[in-house]
Motif scaffolding. Structure first.
Motif, short mmCIF file in Angstrom:
data_model
loop_
_atom_site.label_atom_id
_atom_site.label_comp_id
_atom_site.label_asym_id
_atom_site.label_seq_id
_atom_site.Cartn_x
_atom_site.Cartn_y
_atom_site.Cartn_z
N SER A 29 0.84 -1.20 0.00
CA SER A 29 0.00 0.00 0.00
C SER A 29 0.88 1.25 0.00
O SER A 29 1.91 1.31 0.67
CB SER A 29 -0.93 0.01 1.22
N ARG A 30 0.46 2.22 -0.81
CA ARG A 30 1.12 3.52 -0.93
C ARG A 30 2.57 3.42 -1.42
O ARG A 30 3.35 4.37 -1.29
CB ARG A 30 1.06 4.30 0.39
N ALA A 31 2.95 2.27 -1.98
CA ALA A 31 4.33 2.11 -2.48
C ALA A 31 4.49 2.79 -3.83
O ALA A 31 3.54 2.93 -4.59
CB ALA A 31 4.65 0.62 -2.61
N ASP A 32 5.71 3.22 -4.10
CA ASP A 32 6.04 3.81 -5.39
C ASP A 32 6.50 2.69 -6.31
O ASP A 32 7.63 2.19 -6.19
CB ASP A 32 7.15 4.85 -5.23
N SER A 49 -3.48 -0.73 -2.05
CA SER A 49 -4.27 0.50 -1.95
C SER A 49 -3.37 1.72 -1.91
O SER A 49 -2.37 1.75 -1.19
CB SER A 49 -5.17 0.46 -0.71
N GLY A 50 -3.70 2.70 -2.71
CA GLY A 50 -2.95 3.95 -2.74
C GLY A 50 -1.58 3.85 -3.39
O GLY A 50 -0.84 4.83 -3.39
N ALA A 51 -1.23 2.69 -3.94
CA ALA A 51 0.09 2.53 -4.56
C ALA A 51 0.16 3.29 -5.88
O ALA A 51 -0.85 3.44 -6.57
CB ALA A 51 0.39 1.06 -4.80
N ARG A 69 -7.75 0.05 -3.98
CA ARG A 69 -8.49 1.30 -3.75
C ARG A 69 -7.57 2.51 -3.87
O ARG A 69 -6.52 2.56 -3.23
CB ARG A 69 -9.12 1.30 -2.35
N GLY A 70 -7.97 3.45 -4.69
CA GLY A 70 -7.21 4.68 -4.82
C GLY A 70 -5.85 4.54 -5.46
O GLY A 70 -5.05 5.47 -5.43
N ALA A 71 -5.56 3.39 -6.04
CA ALA A 71 -4.25 3.18 -6.68
C ALA A 71 -4.14 4.02 -7.95
O ALA A 71 -5.12 4.24 -8.65
CB ALA A 71 -4.04 1.70 -6.99
N ASP A 72 -2.94 4.48 -8.22
CA ASP A 72 -2.68 5.24 -9.45
C ASP A 72 -2.20 4.25 -10.49
O ASP A 72 -1.07 3.76 -10.44
CB ASP A 72 -1.62 6.31 -9.20
N LEU A 73 -3.07 3.92 -11.43
CA LEU A 73 -2.77 2.95 -12.48
C LEU A 73 -2.81 3.61 -13.86
O LEU A 73 -3.05 2.95 -14.86
CB LEU A 73 -3.77 1.78 -12.41
N ARG A 74 -2.53 4.90 -13.89
CA ARG A 74 -2.54 5.62 -15.16
C ARG A 74 -1.55 4.99 -16.13
O ARG A 74 -0.38 4.82 -15.80
CB ARG A 74 -2.18 7.09 -14.96
#
Length: 201
Positions: A29-32, A49-51, A69-74
């Protein structure tokens, strides 16, 4: 995140999935993880989540029940990924390649799917409420279910009948779909469409 650290997490997660006491559920979670190569990775039940997974390669990865949830998968490559029951609520999937992905029963509430490629993606049972569904060729060959199609029809018919810019010919054609559109699962909340009766705003 360093690749060696990621590999260790993935190995412990593999053991956890196999029931090995040495294993541990992956918490990323929240990892770059921008641009990370995770193709074919087994991330079932993992917490992402939030990664930041923008530009990551997750093609053919197993992400069943994963928390995204809320992950940045652009711009992520999710071709053929298994996302059954995955929680993708509020995830940013803009420009993501989801072609041939299995999104059955996935939670896509508030997900940003703008410019996402949904070609041949299985969306059966997926919750698309409040999501941004792309209106481009990349979404035309997705496999929608009856619930989603009535939802799309409802929005089309109601918007068209209420539009001051739609021609009478268009409204006549749209009115033929009223009964079908009223099967929308949120019709009690949004209001039943009445034949020949436009909503006055």
């Amino acid at each position: 995140m360093e690749r060696k650290d990621l590999n260790m997490i993935l190995e412990k997660h593999r053991l956890w999935l196999e029931g090995d006491p040495r294993g541990e559920r992956a918490d990323i979670s929240r990892a770059d993880l921008r641009g990370a190569d995770l193709r074919g990775a087994d991330l079932r039940w993992a917490d992402l989540s939030g990664a930041d997974l923008s530009g990551a390669v997750l093609s053919h990865a197993a992400l069943n029940y994963a928390d995204l949830r809320g992950a940045d998968l652009r711009g992520a490559d999710l071709r053929g990924a298994d996302l059954i029951w995955a929680n993708l609520s509020r995830a940013n999937l803009s420009r993501a390649n989801l072609s041939d992905a299995n999104l059955r029963e996935a939670d896509l509430i508030w997900a940003n799917l703008s410019r996402a490629n949904l070609s041949r993606a299985n969306l059966s049972g997926a919750d698309l409420d409040y999501s941004c569904l792309p209106l481009w060729c990349g979404s035309l060959s997705a496999h929608y279910d009856d619930r989603q199609l009535t939802q799309i029809a409802y929005h089309l018919v109601k918007a068209g009948l209420n539009s001051k810019n739609a021609s009478e010919k268009t409204k006549t054609e749209l009115s033929k779909l009223i009964d079908y559109a009223n099967n929308f699962h949120r019709v009690n909340e949004c209001g039943k469409i009445e034949n020949g009766q436009e909503e006055q705003k």
